[in-house]
Design an enzyme around this catalytic site. Structure first.
Site: not given
Ligand code: KIV
Length: 284
Positions: A50-51, A119, A121, A188
């Protein structure tokens, strides 16, 4: 082995790679050409992150990214890299509102976007949702440490897990997502020593981004590593090329050529029969 000759990897293959001490190379991609290049370069897994919101759509954060945005780019990436495992990032609010909504949205990526996994978060607090998506038959990659979607609650885009309590919480998160059924976990922006402990503790592979050398694999954002994103470059990025500068220079030269009448040349133009030209000239 080049991507075109590669067999698409499945969750078990990544587990084997960890067991055999083989490092996993992941990169993000958002377009057909980026995915093609990543496949040809031989990556093990592509993440449609989603970057996207920041590096392709020009937002200041990942928060505005929608399922619809992700779906368009996921499908383009799928077309560009048919032989590579593609993980699709679940955008903000696409999995946290309810378990039903989370399964529905993960299912859309898996079924309609043809992602090979999704994915999510979040750590222990999302273990239940991760478990439900896995039970629905969709492989999940978890993401702990700095989670940009909730960075406002984490003190901004900064290193996580530096205190004893915060480090213990991250270890608990890692164990929780593994127990929930995640096949892989992105770690991260955490101290290298903590990522090493997490990597040792887990049986599933850890993929570091600012997590140091001991992780089972690494991920970088495409635009960061090829020098396309000019707004900022995090400390953990290695920049392998300066693609933005190359593109800018090419466009600059094109503009100059047009203004000075040097483009197009004869070789860029089409011809037609002389008698037709003569006839046309007679008409006007
Ligand atoms: O959105 C993304 O690109 C990511 C990577 C940084 C892991 O989540």
């Amino acid at each position: 082995m080049k991507g075109i000759d590669k067999k698409k990897l499945l969750p078990d293959n990544y587990l084997e790679m960890k067991q055999e001490g083989k490092k996993i190379a992941m990169v993000t991609a958002y377009t057909y050409y980026q995915a093609m290049a990543a496949q040809e370069a031989g990556v093990d897994i592509i993440l449609v992150g989603d970057s996207l919101g920041m590096v392709e759509l020009g937002y200041d954060s990942t928060i505005p990214v929608t399922m619809e945005d992700m779906m368009i780019h996921l499908k383009a990436v799928r077309r560009g890299s048919p032989n590579i495992h593609v993980a699709a990032d679940m955008p903000f609010l696409s999995f946290s509102v309810s378990t039903e909504k989370a399964i529905e949205n993960a299912g859309a990526f898996y079924q309609k976007g043809l992602a090979d996994s999704v994915k999510i978060e979040g750590g222990a607090e999302y273990a239940g949702i991760i478990n439900s998506i896995c039970k629905a038959g969709i492989p999940v990659c978890a993401h702990i440490g700095l989670t940009p979607q909730t960075s406002a609650l984490l003190g901004g885009l900064k290193v996580q897990g530096k205190t004893l309590d915060a480090a213990k919480k991250l270890i608990d998160d890692a164990i929780a997502v593994q127990e929930a059924g995640a096949f892989m976990v992105v770690v991260e922006a955490v101290p290298a020593a903590l990522a090493a402990i997490i990597t040792k503790k887990l049986s599933i592979p850890t993929i570091g981004i600012g997590g140091g050398i001991s992780c089972d694999g690494q991920v970088l954002v495409f635009h960061d590593m090829v020098g396309l994103y000019k707004r900022f470059t995090p400390k953990f990025v290695k920049v392998y090329a300066n693609v933005y500068d190359i593109i800018e220079k090419a466009i600059e030269e094109y503009v100059k050529d047009v203004k000075e009448g040097n483009f197009p040349e004869e070789k860029h133009s089409f011809t037609m029969k002389k008698e037709i030209i003569d006839e046309l000239n007679g008409i006007i």
